[in-house]
Design a protein around this motif. Structure first.
Motif, short mmCIF file in Angstrom:
data_model
loop_
_atom_site.label_atom_id
_atom_site.label_comp_id
_atom_site.label_asym_id
_atom_site.label_seq_id
_atom_site.Cartn_x
_atom_site.Cartn_y
_atom_site.Cartn_z
N ALA A 216 33.43 -47.19 -22.62
CA ALA A 216 33.73 -46.36 -23.93
C ALA A 216 33.14 -47.18 -25.09
N SER A 217 32.53 -46.45 -26.02
CA SER A 217 32.14 -47.12 -27.32
C SER A 217 33.26 -47.83 -27.97
N ALA A 218 32.97 -48.86 -28.78
CA ALA A 218 34.19 -49.54 -29.41
C ALA A 218 33.93 -48.89 -30.85
N THR A 219 35.11 -48.99 -31.46
CA THR A 219 35.22 -48.58 -33.05
C THR A 219 35.01 -49.98 -33.81
N SER A 220 33.90 -49.90 -34.63
CA SER A 220 33.68 -50.78 -35.50
C SER A 220 34.75 -51.05 -36.93
N LEU A 221 35.22 -51.77 -37.04
CA LEU A 221 36.26 -52.20 -38.30
C LEU A 221 35.83 -53.03 -39.22
N THR A 222 35.74 -52.97 -40.55
CA THR A 222 35.16 -53.76 -41.27
C THR A 222 36.47 -54.04 -42.68
N TYR A 223 36.42 -55.30 -42.90
CA TYR A 223 37.35 -56.04 -43.83
C TYR A 223 36.61 -56.82 -44.67
N ALA B 207 45.09 -52.90 -35.97
CA ALA B 207 44.22 -51.75 -36.06
C ALA B 207 43.48 -51.52 -34.98
N VAL B 208 43.12 -52.52 -34.03
CA VAL B 208 42.19 -52.38 -32.94
C VAL B 208 42.83 -51.53 -31.98
N GLY B 209 42.06 -50.98 -31.02
CA GLY B 209 42.63 -50.16 -29.98
C GLY B 209 42.72 -50.93 -28.49
N SER B 210 42.87 -50.27 -27.41
CA SER B 210 43.02 -50.98 -26.30
C SER B 210 41.75 -51.39 -25.76
N THR B 211 40.61 -51.23 -26.27
CA THR B 211 39.35 -51.70 -26.02
C THR B 211 38.53 -52.72 -26.78
N SER B 212 39.55 -53.52 -27.39
CA SER B 212 39.43 -54.65 -28.11
C SER B 212 38.27 -54.25 -29.14
N ASP B 213 38.34 -53.54 -30.23
CA ASP B 213 37.35 -53.08 -31.00
C ASP B 213 36.42 -54.25 -31.60
N ILE C 181 35.37 -58.84 -30.04
CA ILE C 181 34.08 -59.08 -30.81
C ILE C 181 34.33 -59.14 -32.12
N LEU C 182 34.07 -60.50 -32.44
CA LEU C 182 34.19 -60.59 -34.15
C LEU C 182 33.11 -61.26 -34.74
N THR C 183 32.84 -60.64 -35.95
CA THR C 183 31.71 -61.36 -36.83
C THR C 183 32.37 -61.87 -38.02
N LEU C 184 32.19 -62.86 -38.49
CA LEU C 184 32.55 -63.51 -39.94
C LEU C 184 31.22 -63.74 -40.45
N GLN C 185 31.06 -63.20 -41.55
CA GLN C 185 29.94 -63.28 -42.49
C GLN C 185 30.26 -63.41 -43.95
N THR C 186 29.44 -64.25 -44.55
CA THR C 186 29.52 -64.49 -46.11
C THR C 186 28.85 -63.34 -46.75
N ALA C 187 29.55 -63.38 -47.75
CA ALA C 187 29.06 -62.11 -48.77
C ALA C 187 27.91 -62.32 -49.72
N GLY C 188 27.22 -63.33 -49.40
CA GLY C 188 25.81 -63.83 -50.03
C GLY C 188 26.08 -64.07 -51.64
N ASP C 189 27.29 -64.58 -52.14
CA ASP C 189 27.44 -64.71 -53.49
C ASP C 189 27.71 -66.44 -53.44
#
Length: 256
Positions: free
Chosen positions: A36-43, A64-70, A96-104
């Motif tokens: 199943a394709s995972a839902t991408s959540l952004t914060y 907020a994530v589902g059982s598929t570890s979004d 799956i997690l990405t931490l990224q800087t905002a570029g500022d």
């Protein structure tokens, strides 16, 4: 030319052998079952955003994530943050997690204690109860800076880590630490993949242990490209200038 450094490899007489099986689909009775394709959540973490700390965004994502570890992406504004022993899996919910800087500008993350006794980020969970893939990505002049901890990043067995434009500096593990090794990154066995590009490890130290910057046990894959290692060290607790039986001032790779 790529920067050069020495990785010290420690081998025990008993070396585990592992077989990796990658399954992309399952065929049963003529039916093809695709994952199943995972839902991408952004914060977003900013002083004026709903989330002002990295830990609060992780908590919200885990709920907020589902059982598929979004798939979760957290964008972090330039500021100084205090985090200690932060479970990036959110209790095993996030895969799956990405931490990224905002570029500022730089995102500076310090361990909250004054004695450098804890990690900043923890990836996966103890005993391999849950594994995850984490990417920590900055950019030129907008790097992540992880400092003042014992293990800036602690990777539990089987989890994967990618660093891009990350500065890991001034982290120290001494003999009083639960694990005196890998002041910058400590990766447990059996290790997953570690991929490091355009990053800097500086002034990380281990006392009475190995791997001043990176300590990796049984890694599946350890790749370092276009990165700098400067004045990382291991030493004997009784003498600032002597390594003793400790190995790998920059990197120690251990097969157990």
């Amino acid at each position: 030319m790529l920067p050069r450094f020495r990785a010290h490899v420690l081998r025990s007489p008993w070396r585990r052998r592992a077989t990796t099986l990658a399954a992309t689909f399952i065929v049963a009775g003529g039916l093809t079952v695709l994952p199943a394709s995972a839902t991408s959540l952004t914060y977003t973490v900013c002083s004026d955003a709903p989330y002002t700390t990295i830990s609060s965004a992780i908590t919200a994502a885990a709920a907020a994530v589902g059982s598929t570890s979004d798939d979760v992406t957290i964008t972090i504004c330039a500021d100084t943050y205090a985090e200690s022993g932060l479970d990036l899996s959110g209790g095993g919910a996030i895969g799956i997690l990405t931490l990224q800087t905002a570029g500022d500008g730089q995102v500076i993350v310090n361990e909250t204690g004054s004695d450098k006794s804890d990690s900043i980020f923890e990836i996966g969970q103890a005993g391999g109860i849950s594994t995850m893939t984490v990417t920590i990505a900055g950019a030129t002049s907008s790097e992540f800076l992880l400092q003042n901890a014992c293990h800036a990043i602690y990777v539990y067995e089987g989890s994967d880590l990618s660093l891009d434009h990350v500065i890991v500096q001034d982290n120290t593990c001494d003999a009083a630490a639960a694990t005196a090794a890998g002041a910058g990154i400590y990766a447990e066995a059996p290790g997953g993949d570690i991929h490091i590009t355009e990053s800097t490890f500086e002034d990380n130290e281990v006392v009475d242990g190995s791997g001043g910057a990176i300590y990796s046990e049984d890694p599946a894959f350890l790749y370092v490209e276009s990165s700098t290692f400067t004045t990382n060290r291991v030493r004997d607790g009784a003498d600032l200038a002597v390594a003793g039986d400790n190995r790998g001032g920059a990197v120690a790779v251990v097969f157990v």
